[in-house]
Design a protein around this motif. Structure first.
Motif, PDB file in Angstrom:
ATOM      1  N   GLU A 116      13.324  27.334  -3.102  1.00 27.46           N
ATOM      2  CA  GLU A 116      12.761  26.784  -1.875  1.00 27.46           C
ATOM      3  C   GLU A 116      12.900  25.257  -1.859  1.00 27.46           C
ATOM      4  N   THR A 117      13.212  24.725  -0.705  1.00 20.72           N
ATOM      5  CA  THR A 117      13.254  23.277  -0.538  1.00 20.72           C
ATOM      6  C   THR A 117      11.850  22.771  -0.241  1.00 20.72           C
ATOM      7  N   ALA A 118      11.381  21.824  -1.038  1.00 14.83           N
ATOM      8  CA  ALA A 118      10.056  21.245  -0.846  1.00 14.83           C
ATOM      9  C   ALA A 118      10.197  19.813  -0.342  1.00 14.83           C
ATOM     10  N   SER A 119       9.299  19.408   0.536  1.00 13.78           N
ATOM     11  CA  SER A 119       9.339  18.050   1.073  1.00 13.78           C
ATOM     12  C   SER A 119       7.940  17.454   1.107  1.00 13.78           C
ATOM     13  N   PHE A 120       7.890  16.158   0.885  1.00 12.37           N
ATOM     14  CA  PHE A 120       6.678  15.385   1.103  1.00 12.37           C
ATOM     15  C   PHE A 120       7.093  13.968   1.452  1.00 12.37           C
ATOM     16  N   GLN A 121       6.133  13.131   1.760  1.00 13.23           N
ATOM     17  CA  GLN A 121       6.438  11.755   2.132  1.00 13.23           C
ATOM     18  C   GLN A 121       5.617  10.783   1.294  1.00 13.23           C
ATOM     19  N   VAL A 122       6.132   9.584   1.153  1.00 11.33           N
ATOM     20  CA  VAL A 122       5.349   8.478   0.615  1.00 11.33           C
ATOM     21  C   VAL A 122       5.330   7.398   1.692  1.00 11.33           C
ATOM     22  N   ALA A 123       4.150   7.201   2.265  1.00  9.67           N
ATOM     23  CA  ALA A 123       3.989   6.156   3.272  1.00  9.67           C
ATOM     24  C   ALA A 123       3.760   4.822   2.578  1.00  9.67           C
ATOM     25  N   TYR A 124       4.268   3.767   3.180  1.00  6.28           N
ATOM     26  CA  TYR A 124       4.098   2.444   2.570  1.00  6.28           C
ATOM     27  C   TYR A 124       3.878   1.383   3.643  1.00  6.28           C
ATOM     28  N   ARG A 125       3.128   0.348   3.269  1.00  4.87           N
ATOM     29  CA  ARG A 125       2.887  -0.786   4.159  1.00  4.87           C
ATOM     30  C   ARG A 125       2.742  -2.043   3.319  1.00  4.87           C
ATOM     31  N   SER A 126       3.422  -3.070   3.731  1.00  6.09           N
ATOM     32  CA  SER A 126       3.377  -4.349   3.025  1.00  6.09           C
ATOM     33  C   SER A 126       2.677  -5.397   3.890  1.00  6.09           C
ATOM     34  N   ASN A 127       2.089  -6.379   3.222  1.00  4.50           N
ATOM     35  CA  ASN A 127       1.463  -7.479   3.959  1.00  4.50           C
ATOM     36  C   ASN A 127       2.463  -8.568   4.341  1.00  4.50           C
ATOM     37  N   ARG A 128       3.707  -8.412   3.884  1.00  2.00           N
ATOM     38  CA  ARG A 128       4.737  -9.400   4.218  1.00  2.00           C
ATOM     39  C   ARG A 128       6.101  -8.723   4.242  1.00  2.00           C
ATOM     40  N   LEU A 129       7.073  -9.399   4.760  1.00  4.00           N
ATOM     41  CA  LEU A 129       8.421  -8.845   4.857  1.00  4.00           C
ATOM     42  C   LEU A 129       9.041  -8.697   3.470  1.00  4.00           C
ATOM     43  N   LEU A 130       9.526  -7.498   3.204  1.00  2.00           N
ATOM     44  CA  LEU A 130      10.227  -7.214   1.945  1.00  2.00           C
ATOM     45  C   LEU A 130      11.585  -6.615   2.293  1.00  2.00           C
ATOM     46  N   LYS A 131      12.644  -7.311   1.963  1.00  5.35           N
ATOM     47  CA  LYS A 131      13.984  -6.791   2.221  1.00  5.35           C
ATOM     48  C   LYS A 131      14.671  -6.493   0.897  1.00  5.35           C
ATOM     49  N   GLY A 132      15.598  -5.524   0.943  1.00  4.86           N
ATOM     50  CA  GLY A 132      16.330  -5.168  -0.262  1.00  4.86           C
ATOM     51  C   GLY A 132      15.497  -4.433  -1.284  1.00  4.86           C
ATOM     52  N   MET A 133      14.393  -3.856  -0.849  1.00  2.00           N
ATOM     53  CA  MET A 133      13.514  -3.135  -1.767  1.00  2.00           C
ATOM     54  C   MET A 133      14.226  -1.917  -2.351  1.00  2.00           C
ATOM     55  N   ARG A 134      13.919  -1.583  -3.569  1.00  2.00           N
ATOM     56  CA  ARG A 134      14.478  -0.405  -4.224  1.00  2.00           C
ATOM     57  C   ARG A 134      13.418   0.691  -4.294  1.00  2.00           C
ATOM     58  N   VAL A 135      13.801   1.889  -3.951  1.00  2.00           N
ATOM     59  CA  VAL A 135      12.916   3.055  -4.070  1.00  2.00           C
ATOM     60  C   VAL A 135      13.671   4.111  -4.865  1.00  2.00           C
ATOM     61  N   SER A 136      13.038   4.656  -5.886  1.00  2.00           N
ATOM     62  CA  SER A 136      13.714   5.627  -6.752  1.00  2.00           C
ATOM     63  C   SER A 136      12.758   6.751  -7.125  1.00  2.00           C
ATOM     64  N   ALA A 137      13.338   7.871  -7.549  1.00  2.00           N
ATOM     65  CA  ALA A 137      12.561   9.034  -7.972  1.00  2.00           C
ATOM     66  C   ALA A 137      12.845   9.328  -9.437  1.00  2.00           C
ATOM     67  N   GLU A 174       0.849  -1.194   0.000  1.00  2.00           N
ATOM     68  CA  GLU A 174       0.000   0.000   0.000  1.00  2.00           C
ATOM     69  C   GLU A 174       0.884   1.242   0.000  1.00  2.00           C
ATOM     70  N   LEU A 175       0.517   2.237  -0.788  1.00  2.00           N
ATOM     71  CA  LEU A 175       1.276   3.478  -0.890  1.00  2.00           C
ATOM     72  C   LEU A 175       0.341   4.671  -0.743  1.00  2.00           C
ATOM     73  N   ARG A 176       0.853   5.732  -0.133  1.00  2.00           N
ATOM     74  CA  ARG A 176       0.068   6.960  -0.054  1.00  2.00           C
ATOM     75  C   ARG A 176       0.994   8.161   0.076  1.00  2.00           C
ATOM     76  N   CYS A 177       0.857   9.140  -0.826  1.00  2.00           N
ATOM     77  CA  CYS A 177       1.572  10.410  -0.704  1.00  2.00           C
ATOM     78  C   CYS A 177       0.956  11.202   0.441  1.00  2.00           C
ATOM     79  N   ILE A 178       1.791  11.684   1.333  1.00  2.00           N
ATOM     80  CA  ILE A 178       1.315  12.493   2.454  1.00  2.00           C
ATOM     81  C   ILE A 178       2.251  13.681   2.631  1.00  2.00           C
ATOM     82  N   SER A 179       1.815  14.665   3.373  1.00  3.58           N
ATOM     83  CA  SER A 179       2.609  15.889   3.517  1.00  3.58           C
ATOM     84  C   SER A 179       3.760  15.697   4.485  1.00  3.58           C
ATOM     85  N   SER A 180       4.642  16.666   4.506  1.00  8.59           N
ATOM     86  CA  SER A 180       5.777  16.666   5.443  1.00  8.59           C
ATOM     87  C   SER A 180       5.330  16.885   6.877  1.00  8.59           C
ATOM     88  N   LEU A 181       4.077  17.278   7.076  1.00  6.24           N
ATOM     89  CA  LEU A 181       3.588  17.541   8.426  1.00  6.24           C
ATOM     90  C   LEU A 181       2.969  16.307   9.077  1.00  6.24           C
TER      91      LEU A 181
END
Length: 555
Positions: free
Chosen positions: A39-60, A9-16
């Motif tokens: 200006e420096t801008a920030s936000f977050q991407v929250a994530y949750r998995s139903n199982r253990l995931l190791k070595g995952m890659r995250v890129s922009a 599961e993924l969800r973009c959320i604010s820096s607050l």
């Protein structure tokens, strides 16, 4: 490992938002914002998995002319998140793991999703030198260690064709050079120590901290009576007999050059008398007549005694002469004693009187909250706590600073782990409304227990050993030769960017327009204790500022 049975599961959320691993994510999706060109801008991407995931890659991925940094919001323990009589404006009060440090993922280990736990990626967007304005999509992609697609979130950033003005606010977060030497196991003012000092000063300046606590002598701050902190003394002192002294400023010169190189504009010289009353001298080391180095002043020294008076009478003229010779008159500030109470009025008056003539023309700033100190003329540049500032505002005191620390935990802004990030960021609007000159906080990197009795590991002890609510004593964690930033530091930078944006809006529309717009629709005017509490109001108000700037720019 295939991803047939993996649900991410993924969800973009604010820096607050603060994402806790042990609770459901209730934050609304946040997928679009605007920012000015520098200006420096920030936000977050929250994530949750139903199982253990190791070595995952995250890129922009994006075609924006900007550096996009991805960091993992780490969890650290808080045994003491609140005081017993805390107010209701906190996220939680239970001990446990709180989101705070921003950790760079290991190239070898990658990212991890733990089953059933919400975690988040902190995304920082720093525009290049001359970015093109426009709306840019930023895709944050998640893949398995084998490169299989798990999901992605898209964020849109409107980069506006205007820039924030230079920061006018003078801002200091007390820099504890001894904590660097202690944690990293390096000798004070060795080359390794200087390298660390520069790295931590660079991060401070990048986040709007433009004044640095400068240890002429070991700062007499948060030190147990009769105890002492490691010696960090920039000034060389030689006692040459008959109560005479010679001073050397080579290390101080190096300090100033380092700070200026990293963008530090102001210097606050460490306190000339002990904390909480100005009754003793700070620890001062000197080369004495037989060539040995020893402590010549400290807790045993009566602040008003003839010996220390004679020392101050020789030292301050030498120092102010050095300041003037180096063109530092307009950026040098002095301290008498930190946080004196009304019970210390006489001892503070004595100390203030001792240095008043010697420091003519130089501002003396001190954190103190009783109006009587200012009323009696003992300090011309008071720094009252944010919950004691009203009498100073009512009397039109200028220039006026404010500060907060562990004691400001009811109603006013602060940045403990337990507090929502909006309570951190609102400070920018408050500083703007009351047109304050400066802001002070004592904990950039205080990594000792209360009263500096022992060293701590800030990744394990976040409350100075059950002394202050977690989040009061430091904004950065120790990394590999450089600081690890926190979400609280990033949100504080956003508060200061809000302040600069409001000043730009004032330049274009006038102050009355800005103040009216800030308070439109509110039941009561904004004060230090009364202000909108929710993140959505803050985010929407900042978008209002940017929209008005855009309108004026097109008009």
């Amino acid at each position: 490992m295939g991803n047939d049975h993996v649900k991410l599961e993924l969800r973009c959320i604010s820096s607050l938002a603060k994402v806790f691993a042990d609770e459901e994510l209730t934050e609304r999706a946040y997928r679009q914002a605007s920012a000015l060109a520098n200006e420096t801008a920030s936000f977050q991407v929250a994530y949750r998995s139903n199982r253990l995931l190791k070595g995952m890659r995250v890129s922009a991925e994006s075609d924006i002319d900007a550096e996009i940094t991805l960091r993992s919001v780490g969890l650290v323990p808080s045994e003491m998140p609140v005081y017993a009589d805390h107010d209701e404006h906190v996220l939680r009060t239970s001990p446990g793991l709180y989101p705070d440090p921003l950790l760079e993922p290991s190239a070898a280990e990658g990212w991890t999703a733990l089953p059933g736990q919400w975690r988040s990626v902190w995304v920082t967007v720093e525009p290049g030198e001359a970015p093109a304005p426009g709306r840019f999509g930023i895709r944050i992609r998640f893949e398995t260690a084998n490169g299989e697609h798990l999901g992605e979130e898209r964020f849109e950033l409107d980069l506006l064709p205007m820039s924030l003005p230079e920061q006018q606010l003078i801002h200091t977060e007390w820099f504890h050079t001894d904590c660097l030497a202690t944690y990293y196991r390096v000798d004070v003012f060795s080359e390794a120590h200087w390298s660390l000092i520069e790295s931590y000063a660079r991060t401070a300046a990048k986040h709007g901290i433009n004044m640095l606590l400068t240890p002429l002598f070991t700062p007499p701050l948060d030190t147990q009576v009769g105890g002492e902190r490691p010696t960090v003394q920039l000034v060389d002192v030689h006692r040459i007999g008959d109560g005479a002294y010679r001073f050397g400023f080579d290390r101080l010169s190096r300090w100033v050059e380092l700070c200026r190189r990293q963008g530090i504009a102001y210097f606050e010289f460490s306190h000339l008398f002990t904390q909480w009353g100005a009754q003793h001298a700070p620890k001062i080391m000197a080369v004495v007549e037989d060539g040995t180095t020893k402590r010549i002043f400290g807790w045993e020294t009566d602040a008003g005694g003839e010996e220390y008076r004679a020392f101050i009478g020789q030292f301050l003229p030498e120092l102010t002469g050095w300041i003037k010779a180096n063109g530092l008159e307009r950026c040098s500030y002095f301290h008498i004693s930190d946080e004196p109470s009304i019970d210390h009025l006489d001892s503070y008056a004595s100390a203030s009187g001792m240095v008043e003539e010697l420091l003519q023309g130089f501002p003396v700033i001190d954190a103190l909250s009783d109006y009587a100190f200012y009323e009696k003329g003992l300090v011309k540049n008071p720094i009252p706590a944010s919950d004691h500032i009203e009498p100073f505002l009512a009397h039109g005191v200028e220039p006026l600073w404010t500060y907060y620390c562990c004691g400001q935990y009811k109603q006013v802004a602060n940045r403990f782990f337990s507090m929502p990030s909006a309570r951190n960021r609102i400070l920018g609007i408050q500083l703007y409304k009351f047109n304050l000159t400066g802001f002070l906080q004592w904990g950039y990197n205080f990594w000792y227990s209360q009263h500096s009795r022992s060293e701590i590991d800030p990744y394990r002890v976040t409350d100075a050993v059950h002394a202050f609510p977690s989040g009061d004593a430091f904004l950065v964690y120790p990394g590999d030769g450089k600081p690890v930033e926190s979400i609280r530091l990033e949100v504080l930078r956003e508060a200061l960017q809000d302040l600069r944006a409001l000043r730009l809006l004032e330049e274009r529309y006038g102050r009355d327009f800005v103040l009216s717009g800030l308070e439109e629709g509110l039941d009561r005017p904004i004060s230090f204790s009364c202000y909108p509490r929710d993140a959505e109001w803050l985010l929407a108000k900042r978008e209002w500022v940017n929209a008005k700037l855009q309108e004026q720019g097109q008009g």
